[in-house]
Design a protein around this motif. Structure first.
Motif, PDB file in Angstrom:
ATOM      1  N   ARG A 162      -5.159  -6.194  -8.642  1.00  0.00           N
ATOM      2  CA  ARG A 162      -6.211  -5.179  -8.480  1.00  0.00           C
ATOM      3  C   ARG A 162      -5.610  -3.994  -7.741  1.00  0.00           C
ATOM      4  N   VAL A 205     -11.090  -7.924   1.344  1.00  0.00           N
ATOM      5  CA  VAL A 205     -10.778  -7.995  -0.085  1.00  0.00           C
ATOM      6  C   VAL A 205     -10.230  -9.395  -0.375  1.00  0.00           C
ATOM      7  N   LEU A 245      -7.096  -8.296   1.942  1.00  0.00           N
ATOM      8  CA  LEU A 245      -7.260  -7.474   3.139  1.00  0.00           C
ATOM      9  C   LEU A 245      -8.246  -8.213   4.036  1.00  0.00           C
ATOM     10  N   LYS A 290       0.821  -1.221   0.000  1.00  0.00           N
ATOM     11  CA  LYS A 290       0.000   0.000   0.000  1.00  0.00           C
ATOM     12  C   LYS A 290       0.841   1.251   0.000  1.00  0.00           C
ATOM     13  N   HIS A 344     -12.534  -6.365   8.413  1.00  0.00           N
ATOM     14  CA  HIS A 344     -12.373  -5.248   9.355  1.00  0.00           C
ATOM     15  C   HIS A 344     -13.546  -4.302   9.145  1.00  0.00           C
ATOM     16  N   TYR A 369      -3.101  -5.178  -4.908  1.00  0.00           N
ATOM     17  CA  TYR A 369      -3.316  -6.576  -4.549  1.00  0.00           C
ATOM     18  C   TYR A 369      -2.809  -7.424  -5.715  1.00  0.00           C
ATOM     19  N   LEU A 426     -13.623  -6.578  -3.482  1.00  0.00           N
ATOM     20  CA  LEU A 426     -14.215  -6.132  -2.230  1.00  0.00           C
ATOM     21  C   LEU A 426     -15.487  -6.931  -1.922  1.00  0.00           C
ATOM     22  N   HIS A 430     -15.908  -5.675   6.183  1.00  0.00           N
ATOM     23  CA  HIS A 430     -15.635  -5.943   4.775  1.00  0.00           C
ATOM     24  C   HIS A 430     -14.220  -6.477   4.630  1.00  0.00           C
ATOM     25  N   SER A 484      -6.853  -0.476  -5.703  1.00  0.00           N
ATOM     26  CA  SER A 484      -8.010   0.285  -5.212  1.00  0.00           C
ATOM     27  C   SER A 484      -7.519   1.572  -4.557  1.00  0.00           C
ATOM     28  N   PHE A 490     -10.425   8.059   3.334  1.00  0.00           N
ATOM     29  CA  PHE A 490     -11.100   7.961   4.631  1.00  0.00           C
ATOM     30  C   PHE A 490     -11.295   9.354   5.195  1.00  0.00           C
ATOM     31  N   ASP A 536     -14.158   0.074   9.134  1.00  0.00           N
ATOM     32  CA  ASP A 536     -13.313   1.275   9.066  1.00  0.00           C
ATOM     33  C   ASP A 536     -13.537   2.118  10.317  1.00  0.00           C
ATOM     34  N   VAL A 579     -14.321   4.286  -1.652  1.00  0.00           N
ATOM     35  CA  VAL A 579     -13.376   3.476  -2.429  1.00  0.00           C
ATOM     36  C   VAL A 579     -13.649   3.648  -3.917  1.00  0.00           C
ATOM     37  N   SER A 590      -8.648   4.163  -1.634  1.00  0.00           N
ATOM     38  CA  SER A 590      -9.582   4.376  -0.527  1.00  0.00           C
ATOM     39  C   SER A 590      -9.309   5.696   0.164  1.00  0.00           C
TER      40      SER A 590
HETATM   41  O1  LIG Z   1      -9.511  -2.301  -1.538  1.00  0.00           O
HETATM   42  C1  LIG Z   1     -10.689  -2.160  -1.245  1.00  0.00           C
HETATM   43  O2  LIG Z   1     -11.592  -2.345  -2.051  1.00  0.00           O
HETATM   44  C2  LIG Z   1     -11.113  -1.784   0.154  1.00  0.00           C
HETATM   45  C3  LIG Z   1     -10.010  -1.290   1.038  1.00  0.00           C
HETATM   46  C4  LIG Z   1     -10.457  -1.125   2.455  1.00  0.00           C
HETATM   47  O3  LIG Z   1     -11.483  -1.592   2.876  1.00  0.00           O
HETATM   48  C5  LIG Z   1      -9.607  -0.376   3.415  1.00  0.00           C
HETATM   49  O4  LIG Z   1      -8.476  -0.014   3.065  1.00  0.00           O
HETATM   50  O5  LIG Z   1     -10.069  -0.140   4.554  1.00  0.00           O
END
Ligand SMILES: O=C(O)CCC(=O)C(=O)O
Ligand SMILES: [Fe+2]
Length: 355
Positions: free
Chosen positions: A292, A284, A222, A140, A225, A210, A243, A282, A294, A298, A227, A234, A296
């Motif tokens: 993949r 991954v 992932l 990441k 968890h 990923y 996801l 959720h 993504s 926050f 958030d 996302v 995100s």
């Molecule tokens: O990669 C994703 O689709 C979700 C990532 C995620 O849930 C997070 O980083 O908290």
């Protein structure tokens, strides 16, 4: 010397997963393999519910359309997740970020490591250290983009990736603030209330890579968890599903919709709303043939903000009792970080009042 120095010795860096796969696409070290019990629970996968994940029209929502606000209320109650379309972020902006990120991840490891996450930090490229669970099949880049003074320029990538992050994040600030406005309305408050309650809207961006994985049912990109902020947004890629969200005890994949964002309620909105709106677990999953990426974003309050259920939300809930204790946000983060629990047990243990 003695035990103290051992305790605080810097942790060895975790392996770079992209590099593991590059050197041998078929190796999956033991540390990434989930336990059998966990894997057995995957029988609870429910792909057919994907089409029922709510879709909300952001432009109507921003104009205060009643029906769209009703859909938002329903989505936050029933799902804790929804997709937004018509968010107004230009394709050049989203594409700009995607192109720049793809180029970054293609760089040799030593170049990417020029912005490596320092030990015991959470910003930069790599992994923040976890010492208690099965490792995630991902690398990441995590940056706190706003407020400006939290930025760590040493771990920002160079131009043009830097500019792409700036542009995307400033657009996402507008989208996030607008969503907080709509949430304030459905909670019966003035539009700017939730934003104000943050005192300072902290906005990190996590770009996750990923890699493909030869044992997709054994390793997670992932782990499950919830958030810990107020909201999450996302941006997914169009062609790889990864996801999944926990809905009524089953895992439901969030199928990418072109030009849509996936929005989720975080723990803090769950607490503010006294449990009316749910911060959903959720995770991954990995993909055997495709990597993949993504993006995100926050939204978090200032660490000194005291979080507790809001009065009118307590009054409207059955029994009119607060279901969560007051907790300072910084303490909430510290306590949940220390915990060895998986999923969202931390919300229950740290903030929920036993009933
Ligand atoms: O990669 C994703 O689709 C979700 C990532 C995620 O849930 C997070 O980083 O908290
Ligand atoms: Fe998440």
């Amino acid at each position: 010397m003695g035990s103290k120095s051992t305790l605080y010795a810097p942790c060895p860096p975790l392996p770079n997963v992209q590099e593991l796969v590059r050197t041998d696409p078929f190796q999956v070290p033991e540390t990434y393999i989930r336990n059998e019990e966990d894997i057995a629970k995957d029988a609870d996968l429910c792909p057919h519910l994907s089409s029922e994940v709510p879709i909300i029209d952001f432009s109507l929502l921003s104009k205060g359309h009643k029906e769209e606000l009703r859909k938002l209320d329903q989505a936050c109650k029933e799902w804790g997740f929804f997709q937004v379309v018509n968010h107004g972020v230009a394709t050049e902006v989203t594409k700009g970020l995607k192109n720049a990120a793809e180029k970054f991840f293609e760089l040799p490891l030593e170049d990417k490591n020029k912005i490596a996450m320092p030990p015991n930090d959470i910003q930069g490229y790599g992994h923040s250290h976890v010492d208690h669970k099965v490792l995630d099949w991902s690398d990441k880049l995590v940056l706190v983009v706003y407020p400006h003074q939290y930025r760590k320029p040493d771990v920002w990538p160079p131009t043009p990736f830097k500019e792409a992050i700036e542009t995307y994040s400033s657009e996402l600030r507008r989208v996030g603030e607008q969503l907080l406005g709509s949430l304030s309305l459905i909670m019966g408050m003035e539009k700017d209330t939730l934003l104000g309650l943050h005192q300072e809207l902290v906005q990190p961006l996590s770009v996750a890579y990923y890699p493909q994985c030869s044992m997709p049912d054994k390793a997670l990109g992932l782990s499950a968890h919830s958030d810990k902020g107020s909201l999450g947004i996302v941006m997914q890629e169009d062609d790889v599903t990864g996801l999944q969200i926990k809905h009524r005890g089953k895992w439901v994949p969030i199928e990418p919709i072109s030009d849509a964002f996936v929005v989720n309620v975080g723990d803090i909105i769950e607490i503010w709303s006294n449990g009316k709106y749910k911060s959903i677990e959720h995770r991954v999953v990995t993909n055997e043939s495709k990597a993949r990426i993504s993006y995100s974003t926050f939204y978090l309050p200032h660490q000194n903000v005291e979080i507790e259920p809001l009065n009118q939300m307590v009054l409207e809930s059955p029994g009119s009792q607060p279901l969560y204790k007051k907790v300072m946000y910084g303490d909430y983060l510290k306590q949940t970080k220390k915990m060895r629990s998986e999923g969202k047990a931390h919300v229950i243990e740290v903030a929920k009042i036993a009933t």
